[in-house]
Design an enzyme around this catalytic site. Structure first.
Site, PDB file in Angstrom:
ATOM      1  N   CYS A  57      27.406  58.343 107.713  1.00  0.00           N
ATOM      2  CA  CYS A  57      26.134  57.620 107.804  1.00  0.00           C
ATOM      3  C   CYS A  57      26.426  56.125 107.916  1.00  0.00           C
ATOM      4  O   CYS A  57      27.459  55.646 107.440  1.00  0.00           O
ATOM      5  CB  CYS A  57      25.320  57.920 106.546  1.00  0.00           C
ATOM      6  SG  CYS A  57      23.767  57.037 106.391  1.00  0.00           S
ATOM      7  N   GLY A  58      25.519  55.401 108.504  1.00  0.00           N
ATOM      8  CA  GLY A  58      25.649  53.951 108.549  1.00  0.00           C
ATOM      9  C   GLY A  58      25.613  53.318 107.170  1.00  0.00           C
ATOM     10  O   GLY A  58      26.019  52.168 106.995  1.00  0.00           O
TER      11      GLY A  58
END
Length: 181
Positions: A57-58
């Site tokens: 995930c970012g």
């Protein structure tokens, strides 16, 4: 007569389910990332920061702040708990072993990690049913890295959006407030 019996059975089922719902996270059990049974009652008297996590995930770099918070507050009775979930963009596709290896080698995670669960919808884990229904905002989890502060009594004290960093002032304030209770 059959309608009344069906209605009575439905009411008994409904009210039985309601009465069986947990009153605190301490009544809930999970599997650790290693597959061992974990009773959250082990954390009675501690403040918890429960976070649904993902490796791709970012926001994955929040593991750095979660680990730092764990190191800073563990001796003060605060426990960070990571709960992997693959419901948002397929960003936690690995097995528990792969997730555990990633967290320990890339971020030196030493706080408790649970097995992968669903946090929304059909099949959501009881922990997330409890957390959502007992927070001010009862909505579904919006993305990876949503955070819940749970007090020593096992009750939800605060909920924070995914982009709120684990070491943000408002998170620390909520943790500190629960420590002095």
């Amino acid at each position: 007569m059959r309608f009344i019996q069906t209605l009575a059975l439905a009411a008994a089922t409904f009210f039985g389910a309601v009465s069986m719902a947990a009153d605190s996270v301490h009544e809930i059990s999970m599997k650790s990332i290693e597959g061992k049974d974990v009773k959250l009652s082990e954390y009675k008297g501690k403040v918890l920061l429960i976070v649904n996590v993902a490796s791709q995930c970012g926001l994955t770099n929040q593991y750095t702040q979660l680990q730092a918070l764990h190191e800073k507050y563990a001796e003060k009775g605060v426990v960070v708990i990571g709960v992997p979930c693959n419901q948002f963009g397929g960003q936690e596709p690995g097995t528990e072993t792969e997730i555990n290896t990633f967290c320990s080698t890339k971020y030196n995670v030493s706080f408790p990690m649970m097995g992968k669960v669903k946090v929304n919808g059909d099949g959501q884990h009881e922990l997330y049913s409890f957390l959502k229904s007992h927070s001010d905002k009862k909505d579904d989890i919006s993305w990876n890295f949503e955070k819940f502060v749970v007090g020593k009594d096992g009750k939800v004290a605060a909920r924070f959006a995914p982009r709120t960093k684990p070491d943000a002032a408002e998170v620390i304030t909520a943790i500190d407030a629960e420590q002095i209770k």
